[in-house]
Design an enzyme around this catalytic site. Structure first.
Site, PDB file in Angstrom:
ATOM      1  N   HIS A 171       0.983  -1.224  -0.087  1.00  0.00           N
ATOM      2  CA  HIS A 171      -0.032  -0.042  -0.061  1.00  0.00           C
ATOM      3  C   HIS A 171       0.984   1.169   0.123  1.00  0.00           C
ATOM      4  O   HIS A 171       0.792   2.049   1.050  1.00  0.00           O
ATOM      5  CB  HIS A 171      -1.034  -0.020   1.266  1.00  0.00           C
ATOM      6  CG  HIS A 171      -2.322   1.017   1.112  1.00  0.00           C
ATOM      7  ND1 HIS A 171      -2.290   2.225   0.903  1.00  0.00           N
ATOM      8  CD2 HIS A 171      -3.281   0.641   1.131  1.00  0.00           C
ATOM      9  CE1 HIS A 171      -3.254   2.773   1.043  1.00  0.00           C
ATOM     10  NE2 HIS A 171      -4.118   1.755   0.989  1.00  0.00           N
ATOM     11  N   GLU A 196      -0.711   1.077  -5.520  1.00  0.00           N
ATOM     12  CA  GLU A 196      -0.641   0.032  -4.692  1.00  0.00           C
ATOM     13  C   GLU A 196      -0.595  -1.289  -5.395  1.00  0.00           C
ATOM     14  O   GLU A 196      -1.604  -1.894  -6.013  1.00  0.00           O
ATOM     15  CB  GLU A 196      -1.836  -0.007  -3.807  1.00  0.00           C
ATOM     16  CG  GLU A 196      -2.140   1.262  -2.932  1.00  0.00           C
ATOM     17  CD  GLU A 196      -3.468   1.271  -2.319  1.00  0.00           C
ATOM     18  OE1 GLU A 196      -4.014   0.326  -1.943  1.00  0.00           O
ATOM     19  OE2 GLU A 196      -3.941   2.581  -2.135  1.00  0.00           O
TER      20      GLU A 196
HETATM   21  O1  LIG Z   1      -7.920   3.333   5.895  1.00  0.00           O
HETATM   22  P1  LIG Z   1      -7.230   2.072   5.431  1.00  0.00           P
HETATM   23  O2  LIG Z   1      -7.772   0.808   6.050  1.00  0.00           O
HETATM   24  O3  LIG Z   1      -5.751   2.097   5.760  1.00  0.00           O
HETATM   25  O4  LIG Z   1      -7.565   2.037   4.022  1.00  0.00           O
HETATM   26  C1  LIG Z   1      -7.109   3.009   3.170  1.00  0.00           C
HETATM   27  C2  LIG Z   1      -7.666   2.576   1.600  1.00  0.00           C
HETATM   28  O5  LIG Z   1      -6.842   1.481   1.153  1.00  0.00           O
HETATM   29  C3  LIG Z   1      -6.959   0.914  -0.144  1.00  0.00           C
HETATM   30  O6  LIG Z   1      -6.510   1.828  -0.890  1.00  0.00           O
HETATM   31  C4  LIG Z   1      -8.539   0.831  -0.488  1.00  0.00           C
HETATM   32  O7  LIG Z   1      -8.758   0.704  -1.791  1.00  0.00           O
HETATM   33  C5  LIG Z   1      -9.340   1.964   0.065  1.00  0.00           C
HETATM   34  O8  LIG Z   1     -10.799   1.577  -0.203  1.00  0.00           O
HETATM   35  C6  LIG Z   1      -8.932   2.470   1.462  1.00  0.00           C
HETATM   36  O9  LIG Z   1      -9.872   3.566   1.672  1.00  0.00           O
END
Ligand SMILES: O=P(O)(O)OC[C@H]1O[C@H](O)[C@H](O)[C@@H](O)[C@@H]1O
Length: 318
Positions: A189, A292
């Site tokens: 990520h 990501e």
């Molecule tokens: O807030 P988190 O659990 O770290 O996730 C952060 C983000 O991760 C990814 O990019 C997903 O596609 C998003 O939908 C999500 O909002």
């Protein structure tokens, strides 16, 4: 007690030979760092094996890290490179991972530091071609009881972080040590730091299919370069292995995937950033873009004894 300087030396002292510049490694109970003789550096928090910093030779940061990120092991880190395993998002309808929290447990577990090494690229001429490698491990024994109950499989993860002058490579090997098959998803990520999101274009996704998570999970086809003008959350399945980030007409990063068929592009924009307690400064969404690489649109099904490996290489251009 006889004192010994505990400051690591950046020079080796081979008798009779001119000292060769070395990688400087340091680690404490919570994080591990490597600094190349030319100044580039990487820092990995044992919590989540999260890369929290990657700098170039001038000390300029390549990753975005929220100033309100929790770095004390109480919450997944907001920024850097959190690792997503064994589920991306949540999968309530998937029997094996349906009860796991968002993005699984890898990013919220404490990993073991397995070791460090230095290598010189073939034909290299010394310091300029050094690669520093840090290895981290996580297995079922390293999970807290809650996670072990929610995902009761014997597994082994090895995460390697490789730093050289131009790039950072992170690779994950998942091994099924159980006597039953299991399904998993993997994603890195990465929060890339950008100067101004309104000047950014992402190339390499033209004509790729994607699932638009901010538009009812509709499947769409990317028409042209990706620009970010509002909340963006898309799971692409590109044909090619590299995407390029261009800022103000200048190439700033390329992200190459190895055995990872998806790339998620995420920017929370104003409202979502405002709603995240650990996202600071609130206008920080202007200075970040998540690219990501992952394997998340289906499942990697691993039979007992099987292994799966995926990797990303991020190269920066200054
Ligand atoms: O807030 P988190 O659990 O770290 O996730 C952060 C983000 O991760 C990814 O990019 C997903 O596609 C998003 O939908 C999500 O909002």
């Amino acid at each position: 007690m006889v004192g010994r300087p505990n400051r690591p030396s950046a020079l080796s002292a081979t008798p009779g030979l001119a000292p060769q510049p070395q990688v400087t490694f340091s680690d404490d109970n919570s994080r591990v760092s490597a600094v190349l003789p030319t100044g580039e550096s990487v820092t990995v928090l044992l919590y989540g094996a999260t890369v929290t910093s990657w700098t170039d030779a001038t000390g300029a940061e390549k990753l975005w890290l929220s100033s309100a990120a929790h770095l004390d092991g109480t919450k997944a880190v907001r920024g850097g490179i959190p690792l997503v395993f064994p589920v991306f998002g949540t999968a309530p309808d998937h029997a094996q991972t349906g009860k796991l929290p968002q993005h699984g447990f890898a990013r919220t577990s404490r990993w073991e530091f397995l070791g460090k090494s230095t290598s010189e690229s073939a034909g290299g001429s010394g310091a300029a071609d050094l690669t520093a490698k840090l290895d981290f491990g996580l297995s079922a024994a390293g999970l807290d009881e809650a996670a072990r109950k929610l995902w009761p499989f014997a597994f082994n993860l090895i995460y390697s972080v490789n730093l050289n002058r131009e790039s950072l490579t992170t690779s994950l090997v998942v091994t099924n040590d159980d006597d039953k098959a299991f399904d998993c998803q993997v994603l890195m990520h990465t929060y890339l730091r950008v100067k101004d999101i309104s000047n950014v274009e992402v190339l390499g996704l033209e004509s790729a299919e994607y699932v638009d998570k901010v538009d009812g999970a509709k499947t769409k086809t990317q028409a042209a370069a990706v620009t970010i003008t509002g909340e963006t959350d898309r799971v692409y399945t590109p044909a090619g292995e590299a995407v390029t980030v261009v800022e103000g007409g200048k190439k700033t990063y390329s992200v190459t995937r190895d055995n990872l068929s998806n790339v998620v592009v995420w920017n929370p924009w104003t409202d979502k950033a405002a709603g995240m307690g650990d996202f600071e400064p609130k206008d920080g969404y202007k200075n970040m873009l998540c690219i990501e690489p992952g394997s998340v649109s289906g499942w990697q099904s691993l039979e007992p004894g099987d292994a799966y490996e995926g990797a990303q290489t991020i190269t920066y251009y200054s």
